[in-house]
Motif scaffolding. Structure first.
Motif, PDB file in Angstrom:
ATOM      1  N   ARG A  39     -30.602  22.732  16.375  1.00 37.17           N
ATOM      2  CA  ARG A  39     -31.511  21.705  15.851  1.00 37.17           C
ATOM      3  C   ARG A  39     -30.882  20.981  14.663  1.00 37.17           C
ATOM      4  O   ARG A  39     -30.985  19.766  14.545  1.00 37.17           O
ATOM      5  CB  ARG A  39     -32.850  22.350  15.455  1.00 37.17           C
ATOM      6  CG  ARG A  39     -33.843  21.389  14.862  1.00 37.17           C
ATOM      7  CD  ARG A  39     -34.400  20.460  15.911  1.00 37.17           C
ATOM      8  NE  ARG A  39     -35.426  19.639  15.309  1.00 37.17           N
ATOM      9  CZ  ARG A  39     -35.617  18.372  15.615  1.00 37.17           C
ATOM     10  NH1 ARG A  39     -34.889  17.798  16.535  1.00 37.17           N
ATOM     11  NH2 ARG A  39     -36.550  17.671  15.025  1.00 37.17           N
ATOM     12  N   ALA A  40     -30.215  21.713  13.785  1.00 36.13           N
ATOM     13  CA  ALA A  40     -29.576  21.097  12.617  1.00 36.13           C
ATOM     14  C   ALA A  40     -28.473  20.133  13.046  1.00 36.13           C
ATOM     15  O   ALA A  40     -28.329  19.042  12.488  1.00 36.13           O
ATOM     16  CB  ALA A  40     -29.029  22.176  11.683  1.00 36.13           C
ATOM     17  N   VAL A  41     -27.702  20.524  14.044  1.00 38.34           N
ATOM     18  CA  VAL A  41     -26.649  19.636  14.550  1.00 38.34           C
ATOM     19  C   VAL A  41     -27.287  18.413  15.205  1.00 38.34           C
ATOM     20  O   VAL A  41     -26.856  17.275  14.971  1.00 38.34           O
ATOM     21  CB  VAL A  41     -25.717  20.382  15.535  1.00 38.34           C
ATOM     22  CG1 VAL A  41     -24.759  19.415  16.203  1.00 38.34           C
ATOM     23  CG2 VAL A  41     -24.963  21.490  14.819  1.00 38.34           C
ATOM     24  N   ALA A  42     -28.321  18.620  15.996  1.00 41.27           N
ATOM     25  CA  ALA A  42     -28.997  17.500  16.658  1.00 41.27           C
ATOM     26  C   ALA A  42     -29.583  16.532  15.630  1.00 41.27           C
ATOM     27  O   ALA A  42     -29.506  15.309  15.809  1.00 41.27           O
ATOM     28  CB  ALA A  42     -30.091  18.018  17.586  1.00 41.27           C
ATOM     29  N   LYS A  43     -30.147  17.060  14.546  1.00 42.77           N
ATOM     30  CA  LYS A  43     -30.724  16.193  13.514  1.00 42.77           C
ATOM     31  C   LYS A  43     -29.649  15.404  12.783  1.00 42.77           C
ATOM     32  O   LYS A  43     -29.904  14.298  12.308  1.00 42.77           O
ATOM     33  CB  LYS A  43     -31.567  17.003  12.543  1.00 42.77           C
ATOM     34  CG  LYS A  43     -32.895  17.435  13.171  1.00 42.77           C
ATOM     35  CD  LYS A  43     -33.844  17.969  12.159  1.00 42.77           C
ATOM     36  CE  LYS A  43     -34.482  16.788  11.505  1.00 42.77           C
ATOM     37  NZ  LYS A  43     -35.813  16.943  11.039  1.00 42.77           N
ATOM     38  N   SER A  44     -28.432  15.964  12.686  1.00 46.33           N
ATOM     39  CA  SER A  44     -27.352  15.184  12.064  1.00 46.33           C
ATOM     40  C   SER A  44     -27.013  13.970  12.922  1.00 46.33           C
ATOM     41  O   SER A  44     -26.529  12.964  12.421  1.00 46.33           O
ATOM     42  CB  SER A  44     -26.113  16.059  11.815  1.00 46.33           C
ATOM     43  OG  SER A  44     -25.481  16.394  13.034  1.00 46.33           O
ATOM     44  N   CYS A  48     -30.042  11.680  10.760  1.00 40.77           N
ATOM     45  CA  CYS A  48     -29.126  11.170   9.743  1.00 40.77           C
ATOM     46  C   CYS A  48     -28.160  10.143  10.332  1.00 40.77           C
ATOM     47  O   CYS A  48     -27.932   9.094   9.745  1.00 40.77           O
ATOM     48  CB  CYS A  48     -28.354  12.329   9.115  1.00 40.77           C
ATOM     49  SG  CYS A  48     -27.147  11.818   7.867  1.00 40.77           S
ATOM     50  N   GLY A  49     -27.575  10.470  11.466  1.00 44.70           N
ATOM     51  CA  GLY A  49     -26.620   9.567  12.095  1.00 44.70           C
ATOM     52  C   GLY A  49     -25.186   9.739  11.626  1.00 44.70           C
ATOM     53  O   GLY A  49     -24.312   8.959  12.015  1.00 44.70           O
ATOM     54  N   CYS A  50     -24.925  10.741  10.808  1.00 45.53           N
ATOM     55  CA  CYS A  50     -23.555  10.954  10.318  1.00 45.53           C
ATOM     56  C   CYS A  50     -22.627  11.436  11.437  1.00 45.53           C
ATOM     57  O   CYS A  50     -21.417  11.278  11.353  1.00 45.53           O
ATOM     58  CB  CYS A  50     -23.537  11.922   9.144  1.00 45.53           C
ATOM     59  SG  CYS A  50     -24.230  13.552   9.491  1.00 45.53           S
TER      60      CYS A  50
END
Length: 134
Positions: A39-44, A48-50
């Protein structure tokens, strides 16, 4: 020295784990922590879009037929563009740290030594190298 750090970490985890002592609790918390990493990777990517994911079919069969195993890594893509910003990196690292906590907890309950497991895997990788084909 490195084995001391692993052993100290594993012992600290054992001492600090109070609520989730059941093997079932540990297994489900470990799985949950893996989901939180994803989930943290997906949210990036999505929030965020980074990081961008540009996935497409791997053309290993088309482009890499005549290559040996050593050259395959240059033929296959990660599909990742960019790298996590400082905030996303912190979140991902925290989630991976939680995952390590529950992994060490599982090792403790099963009387396994995390450092010994790491060494065995390290030896397998060094012995087989790219031929592990993972």
């Amino acid at each position: 020295m490195k084995d001391v750090i692993f052993d100290d970490f594993q012992n600290s985890v054992n001492e600090s784990l109070l609520r989730h002592r059941s093997i079932l609790d540990i297994m489900t918390k470990l799985q949950e922590s893996e989901s939180r990493i994803n989930r943290a990777v997906a949210k990036s990517v999505t929030y965020c879009g980074c990081v961008q994911i540009e996935a497409k079919k791997q053309n290993a069969a088309d482009n890499c037929n005549d290559m040996d195993v050593e050259e395959l890594e240059h033929c296959l893509q990660t599909h990742i563009k960019g790298s996590p910003c400082e905030n996303c990196r912190d979140v991902i690292e925290r989630e991976i740290g939680n995952n390590l906590f529950y992994l060490a907890s599982l090792c403790n309950l099963l009387d396994l030594n995390l450092y010994d497991i790491l060494l065995k895997e390290y030896d397998n990788i060094n012995t087989l190298g790219k031929y592990t084909l993972r």
